[in-house]
Enzyme design. Structure first.
Site, short mmCIF file in Angstrom:
data_model
loop_
_atom_site.label_atom_id
_atom_site.label_comp_id
_atom_site.label_asym_id
_atom_site.label_seq_id
_atom_site.Cartn_x
_atom_site.Cartn_y
_atom_site.Cartn_z
CE LYS A 190 -2.06 2.94 2.87
NZ LYS A 190 -2.04 4.14 2.03
CD GLU A 266 12.85 0.07 9.88
OE1 GLU A 266 13.38 0.98 10.56
OE2 GLU A 266 13.33 -1.07 9.76
CB CYS A 301 12.43 8.84 9.12
SG CYS A 301 13.44 7.82 8.07
CD GLU A 397 9.46 12.40 12.35
OE1 GLU A 397 8.37 11.86 12.50
OE2 GLU A 397 10.44 11.87 11.81
P1 NAP Z 1 1.95 7.91 8.18
O1 NAP Z 1 0.85 8.87 8.26
O2 NAP Z 1 2.26 7.09 9.36
O3 NAP Z 1 1.61 6.99 6.93
C1 NAP Z 1 2.36 5.86 6.58
C2 NAP Z 1 1.45 4.87 5.92
O4 NAP Z 1 0.48 4.40 6.85
C3 NAP Z 1 0.66 5.47 4.74
O5 NAP Z 1 0.55 4.51 3.73
C4 NAP Z 1 -0.66 5.77 5.39
O6 NAP Z 1 -1.76 5.88 4.53
C5 NAP Z 1 -0.82 4.60 6.32
N1 NAP Z 1 -1.79 4.90 7.37
C6 NAP Z 1 -2.14 6.11 7.87
N2 NAP Z 1 -3.11 5.98 8.79
C7 NAP Z 1 -3.39 4.66 8.88
C8 NAP Z 1 -4.31 3.89 9.63
N3 NAP Z 1 -5.16 4.46 10.49
N4 NAP Z 1 -4.31 2.55 9.47
C9 NAP Z 1 -3.48 1.97 8.59
N5 NAP Z 1 -2.61 2.63 7.83
C10 NAP Z 1 -2.55 3.96 7.98
O7 NAP Z 1 3.31 8.56 7.78
P2 NAP Z 1 3.62 9.51 6.52
O8 NAP Z 1 2.96 10.79 6.77
O9 NAP Z 1 3.33 8.83 5.25
O10 NAP Z 1 5.22 9.61 6.60
C11 NAP Z 1 5.83 10.40 7.50
C12 NAP Z 1 6.34 9.58 8.68
O11 NAP Z 1 7.08 8.44 8.27
C13 NAP Z 1 7.26 10.36 9.55
O12 NAP Z 1 6.89 10.26 10.90
C14 NAP Z 1 8.64 9.72 9.33
O13 NAP Z 1 9.53 9.85 10.35
C15 NAP Z 1 8.29 8.33 9.02
N6 NAP Z 1 9.30 7.67 8.19
C16 NAP Z 1 10.10 6.72 8.77
C17 NAP Z 1 11.08 6.07 8.02
C18 NAP Z 1 11.96 5.01 8.64
O14 NAP Z 1 12.56 4.24 7.92
N7 NAP Z 1 12.09 4.92 9.94
C19 NAP Z 1 11.22 6.38 6.66
C20 NAP Z 1 10.39 7.34 6.10
C21 NAP Z 1 9.43 7.96 6.89
P3 NAP Z 1 -2.14 7.35 3.98
O15 NAP Z 1 -1.17 7.61 2.94
O16 NAP Z 1 -3.52 7.29 3.51
O17 NAP Z 1 -2.02 8.29 5.14
#
Ligand code: NAP
Ligand code: MG
Length: 494
Positions: A190, A266, A301, A397
């Protein structure tokens, strides 16, 4: 041939993005026909309509993935076969780099320069590296007496789901898909709702490379629809998530409320960039300091946003950071001379601007940056001085271009402030003294420490976080395979 801004614009004008889901070897609409739009955040214009998948679509994808997993076409194929097909995926990505990079740049607002690097170099390297591991991953034999032969074997876990963020869309897809497929899993991916287009295109290229129908499925949708349905599905065996800590926590709940699928997480970070008092403030150090904070507009991140600088060096460091930042060019992501593109969305820009305001309200001094007048969702690289560890901009963050400089009086103080966070993803340390470097590296509670340079490592080195930045799972390196394999003991009495 080096392509120009005009070349990339011409390529963009001709692209016809496909936003349809990819399930069981075919492009398809969602079962209920629902769609949503993905936009170009640098212009606000709609790029494509995208299938809005929900639980019925996830069911279809998982059924296809299970069928092909059980029939063994991929899961029990000769490892050499999986290797050859995944090597072909790497080749096809290389051949389609320009198209994929332009698509990625349009869908994310990332600079074309970064997209070309990620897609032309990193993504194929992932497929190649894990392809090469497919026929080099051995089991073990346990030491026993002559009465037994004990084999420790590894089997594909089954159906692997990948739930992805928007900041490195195709690269994160490769991080999950390449190791999963190398060991024989089928995958259900996804992409983030903002950035579905390159993962969908990748699935088509994988089909062309010979990946059998059902082995790769891409399910675009929202988190609370497709994401939740994946998390709660009873026939997904393992799930690897990259995204926010808040949503990572939900996936643990989903697992507990369904089939106890394995969940690798992650997540976010608030990583320090530490300069000890013996480090010369060189151009190289300033390049690393500014790139660690502003690469990808700070939407990274492991961005190093807390810059802890030995007090005697702070003045010189701050002046040189500002001088370097002034040279960053904000602008059209398709222009190869652009250094910083757009924030991913209007909402995200507004959230980052709230953090900038909170820094001002809590008494930090903003010495450059803030909102940009460009159309789209741009923010200028922003630098704060006089940040203290209790401030919101020092603790949370931000995921945008907001660098906070904090003076520190000793190595011990730097270590204490660096460690005082709920996150533990990354840290950078600059020093000329190997003993001080190793002391910091061994003491910092985080998954990656880079010394005398900002680096997240590379494909060969595991990547993941301590504390609320991650689970024990790791992406990259041979360690990533553990997310996608079961361990089986076969004890033969002889
Ligand atoms: P996010 O909101 O957590 O979304 C990540 C994924 O989860 C998206 O596909 C999102 O779908 C899905 N998601 C959101 N709400 C959900 C729910 N209630 N149930 C199931 N799935 C759900 O994060 P983001 O805004 O895309 O990315 C930013 C974050 O990612 C930051 O906090 C960053 O630090 C972290 N990050 C971490 C790494 C690492 O390797 N540690 C790498 C890159 C990013 P939608 O797209 O529809 O929201
Ligand atoms: Mg988009």
């Amino acid at each position: 041939m080096t392509l120009t801004h005009a070349n990339f614009q011409a390529i963009a004008a001709k692209l016809i993005p496909n936003g349809r889901a990819y399930i069981d070897g075919s492009s398809c609409d969602a079962v209920d026909g629902d769609k949503f739009e993905t936009i170009n955040p640098a212009t606000g214009q709609v790029l494509a309509e995208v299938s809005h998948c929900k639980s019925a679509d996830v069911d279809r994808a998982v059924a296809a993935a299970r069928r092909v997993f059980n029939d063994g076409t991929w899961s029990r194929a000769e490892p050499e076969h999986r290797k050859e097909v995944l090597l072909k995926v790497a080749t096809l990505v290389r051949e389609h780099t320009t198209e994929l990079a332009v698509l990625e740049s349009l869908d994310t607002g990332k600079t074309i320069t970064d997209c070309l690097h990620e897609i032309g170099t990193e993504v194929p390297r992932f497929f190649q590296w894990y392809a090469e591991l497919a026929d080099k991953t051995f089991g073990k034999i346990a030491p026993t007496g002559l009465g037994a032969l004990a084999l420790i074997t590894y089997e594909p876990a089954g159906i692997a789901a990948g739930v992805l963020p928007w900041n490195f869309p195709l690269l994160m897809a490769a991080w999950k898909i390449a190791p999963a497929l190398a060991v024989g899993c089928s995958a259900v991916i996804k992409p983030a709702e903002q950035t579905p287009l390159t993962a969908i295109r990748l699935a088509q290229l994988m089909e062309e490379a010979g990946v059998p129908p059902g082995v790769i499925n891409v399910i675009p949708g929202y988190g609370h629809t497709a994401g939740q349905a994946i998390g709660l599905h009873n026939d997904i065996d393992t799930l690897s998530f990259t995204g926010s800590t808040e949503v990572g926590r939900m996936f643990l709940h989903y697992s507990g409320d369904s089939n106890l699928k394995g969940v690798g997480l992650e997540m976010g970070g608030k990583s320090p960039f530490i300069v000890l008092d013996d480090a010369p403030i060189t151009d190289d150090l300033i390049e690393h300091a500014t790139m660690s904070a502003f690469w990808n507009g700070g939407q990274n991140c492991s961005a190093n946003m807390r810059q802890l600088i030995a007090a005697p060096l702070v003045e010189e460091f701050t002046a040189r950071v500002c001088e370097r930042v002034k040279a960053f060019r904000l602008g059209d992501p398709l222009d190869p001379s652009t250094d910083i593109g757009s924030m991913i969305s209007k909402d995200h820009k507004e959230m980052v601007m709230c953090y900038i305001q909170s820094g001002v309200d809590q008494g930090a001094r903003k010495i450059m940056g803030g909102s940009s007048d460009l159309p789209g969702f741009f923010i200028e690289p922003t630098v704060f001085q006089g940040v203290t560890p209790d401030m919101q901009i020092a603790r949370e963050e931000i995921f945008g271009p907001v660098l906070g400089i904090m003076p520190v009086g000793s190595d011990a103080e730097a270590l204490a402030i660096a460690s005082d966070t709920e996150y533990g993803l990354h840290a950078t340390v600059f020093t000329r003294d190997i003993d001080r470097a190793l002391h910091m590296a061994r003491s910092l509670p985080c998954g990656t420490v880079s010394v005398n340079g900002f680096s997240e490592g590379d494909i060969k080195t595991p990547f993941g976080g301590y504390k609320m930045s991650g689970s024990l799972a790791r992406d990259n390196g041979t360690e990533a395979l553990a997310q996608y394999m079961q361990t089986k003991t076969i004890w033969i009495t002889t």
